[in-house]
Scaffold this motif. Structure first.
Motif, mmCIF file in Angstrom:
data_model
loop_
_atom_site.group_PDB
_atom_site.id
_atom_site.type_symbol
_atom_site.label_atom_id
_atom_site.label_comp_id
_atom_site.label_asym_id
_atom_site.label_seq_id
_atom_site.Cartn_x
_atom_site.Cartn_y
_atom_site.Cartn_z
ATOM 1 N N ALA A 56 -12.055 -2.951 5.196
ATOM 2 C CA ALA A 56 -11.901 -3.957 4.141
ATOM 3 C C ALA A 56 -10.603 -4.741 4.243
ATOM 4 O O ALA A 56 -10.550 -5.912 3.845
ATOM 5 C CB ALA A 56 -11.986 -3.277 2.771
ATOM 6 N N PHE A 57 -9.543 -4.122 4.776
ATOM 7 C CA PHE A 57 -8.235 -4.791 4.856
ATOM 8 C C PHE A 57 -7.620 -4.533 6.238
ATOM 9 O O PHE A 57 -6.647 -3.782 6.367
ATOM 10 C CB PHE A 57 -7.305 -4.280 3.749
ATOM 11 C CG PHE A 57 -7.833 -4.481 2.362
ATOM 12 C CD1 PHE A 57 -7.709 -5.706 1.721
ATOM 13 C CD2 PHE A 57 -8.487 -3.442 1.699
ATOM 14 C CE1 PHE A 57 -8.203 -5.896 0.441
ATOM 15 C CE2 PHE A 57 -8.989 -3.622 0.432
ATOM 16 C CZ PHE A 57 -8.856 -4.848 -0.201
ATOM 17 N N PRO A 58 -8.175 -5.130 7.280
ATOM 18 C CA PRO A 58 -7.708 -4.838 8.645
ATOM 19 C C PRO A 58 -6.245 -5.187 8.876
ATOM 20 O O PRO A 58 -5.561 -4.483 9.634
ATOM 21 C CB PRO A 58 -8.642 -5.677 9.525
ATOM 22 C CG PRO A 58 -9.234 -6.709 8.612
ATOM 23 C CD PRO A 58 -9.299 -6.087 7.261
ATOM 24 N N ASP A 59 -5.737 -6.252 8.260
ATOM 25 C CA ASP A 59 -4.326 -6.605 8.460
ATOM 26 C C ASP A 59 -3.401 -5.565 7.831
ATOM 27 O O ASP A 59 -2.340 -5.242 8.387
ATOM 28 C CB ASP A 59 -4.043 -7.981 7.852
ATOM 29 C CG ASP A 59 -4.701 -9.104 8.639
ATOM 30 O OD1 ASP A 59 -5.172 -8.831 9.764
ATOM 31 O OD2 ASP A 59 -4.746 -10.245 8.129
ATOM 32 N N TRP A 60 -3.779 -5.046 6.683
ATOM 33 C CA TRP A 60 -3.005 -3.988 6.021
ATOM 34 C C TRP A 60 -3.000 -2.724 6.877
ATOM 35 O O TRP A 60 -1.965 -2.095 7.089
ATOM 36 C CB TRP A 60 -3.617 -3.726 4.641
ATOM 37 C CG TRP A 60 -2.882 -2.768 3.768
ATOM 38 C CD1 TRP A 60 -1.557 -2.449 3.826
ATOM 39 C CD2 TRP A 60 -3.433 -2.013 2.687
ATOM 40 N NE1 TRP A 60 -1.248 -1.536 2.848
ATOM 41 C CE2 TRP A 60 -2.382 -1.260 2.138
ATOM 42 C CE3 TRP A 60 -4.709 -1.919 2.122
ATOM 43 C CZ2 TRP A 60 -2.566 -0.402 1.045
ATOM 44 C CZ3 TRP A 60 -4.894 -1.076 1.045
ATOM 45 C CH2 TRP A 60 -3.844 -0.334 0.508
ATOM 46 N N TYR A 61 -4.182 -2.372 7.353
ATOM 47 C CA TYR A 61 -4.328 -1.206 8.232
ATOM 48 C C TYR A 61 -3.462 -1.360 9.483
ATOM 49 O O TYR A 61 -2.744 -0.427 9.878
ATOM 50 C CB TYR A 61 -5.807 -1.060 8.602
ATOM 51 C CG TYR A 61 -6.103 -0.127 9.752
ATOM 52 C CD1 TYR A 61 -6.323 1.230 9.539
ATOM 53 C CD2 TYR A 61 -6.179 -0.617 11.058
ATOM 54 C CE1 TYR A 61 -6.595 2.074 10.600
ATOM 55 C CE2 TYR A 61 -6.457 0.229 12.113
ATOM 56 C CZ TYR A 61 -6.674 1.571 11.881
ATOM 57 O OH TYR A 61 -6.932 2.397 12.927
#
Length: 347
Positions: free
Chosen positions: A70-75
């Motif tokens: 859902a949040f690849p940049d955060w990951y």
């Protein structure tokens, strides 16, 4: 339907469940040798988490999976910025799992002592490392406008990129808080799940340690912390009072709520920023900016509706099956009176 907000809430929920469930696992792991004076007592402490510890770890997989989908940049920013600490976490989880599983493979006091030592050390380091990671989430990483984590100029060269955030003031404070919270949470769990002397010692430890941790939480709140920190302090005080009154279920519920509130406070400290940059605001990872595409969020929503309720139902069932207290090893076993033999009918 605001899917980024829904999936952010789902990610935070998965992290809350992981830290609440694994929090008492970590606490039991390093409190067992401290509270258990004999091999039987230490074995009883291990048996309280033996049937459920691997199921509790599922929520780490769920939390990381939700972040990735859902949040690849955060990951990407968080796990690349803390690459070495995350590798250490995985290795420590493996050591803890081996110690838990192999303890009962050989009936020897020395073997049990070695397994208990590995279990205690890995659990203590896990609690400290995870607490430090949460501290990093509050302080942020050295993120540039390109989304990359920049390395410092330390003596370790490129390794500084992953290790420098773990020695920042917030990370050190988080590591200390992680150990103390795990200790209180583990003590309330042991007092709920054991009998005899182990139960009494766990309850006394909870009564002694929870007020001290609550006082530290109040100090952090006064220094400018999140309002939820004050709520966590109140819940810890409730846990201490309930443990003193021998209401173990209430004490454990209060310590669980304190852990949950603390985790929520960390993840919502900078909303709508998910991970702040210590360099410039242009490098902040935001809720909207880090979210996956609308189509991807709709697809994982279908999968989540099917999978997540099943995981919750299975875990609730497993806790219900293993709900009975574990004897601490010092209680005498009462022999049942023999039943009278049935009278034989005469010829």
């Amino acid at each position: 339907m605001d899917l980024p907000v829904i999936w952010f809430g789902t990610a935070v929920l998965a992290w809350v469940l992981f830290f609440v469930l694994e929090g008492f696992d970590f606490g039991v792991g390093f409190l067992g040798p401290l509270l258990g004076r004999t091999d039987a007592e230490r074995g009883a402490a291990v048996r309280t988490v033996g049937p459920v510890w691997d199921g509790n770890e599922v929520w780490l997989v769920a939390a990381i999976g939700v972040m990735f989908a859902a949040f690849p940049d955060w990951y990407a920013a968080l796990l690349s910025g803390l690459y070495l600490p995350m590798v250490a976490v995985l290795l420590l989880l493996a050591v803890r799992g081996v110690a838990l599983e192999f303890r009962g493979k050989h009936d020897s006091a020395s073997w049990h002592a070695r397994c208990d030592a590995f279990l205690a050390s890995s659990s203590l380091l896990l609690a400290a490392t995870w607490g430090a990671v949460l501290g990093v989430l509050v302080e942020g990483l050295a993120l540039g406008a390109d989304g990359e984590v920049h390395a410092g100029s330390g003596a370790l060269g490129g390794l500084t990129r992953s290790l420098e955030p773990m020695v920042s003031p917030w990370a050190v404070l988080g590591g200390l808080a992680g150990v103390l919270l795990a200790a209180v949470h583990g003590a309330t769990f042991l007092s709920l799940r054991t009998t005899g002397v182990l139960r009494a010692r766990s309850r006394r430890l909870a009564v002694a340690s929870a007020p001290a941790l609550a006082t530290c939480a109040v100090a952090v709140f006064v220094a400018g912390g999140h309002p939820a920190v004050a709520a966590a302090a109140v819940l810890l005080a409730v846990a201490a009072l309930a443990a003193w009154r021998r209401a173990e279920a209430v004490a454990f519920a209060a310590s669980s709520a304190a852990v949950a509130v603390a985790v929520v406070a960390v993840f919502t400290a900078h909303l709508p920023v998910l991970l702040p940059s210590t360099l410039a605001a242009a490098g902040d990872v935001t809720l909207r900016g880090a979210a996956a595409s609308e189509g991807a969020l709709e697809l994982i929503s279908v999968v989540g509706v099917v999978v997540l309720p099943g995981v919750v139902a299975y875990q609730l069932w497993s806790y219900w099956v293993f709900r009975r207290r574990v004897a601490s090893g010092h209680e005498p076993v009462r022999a049942r009176a023999p039943r009278p033999a049935p009278a034989r009918a005469g010829r």
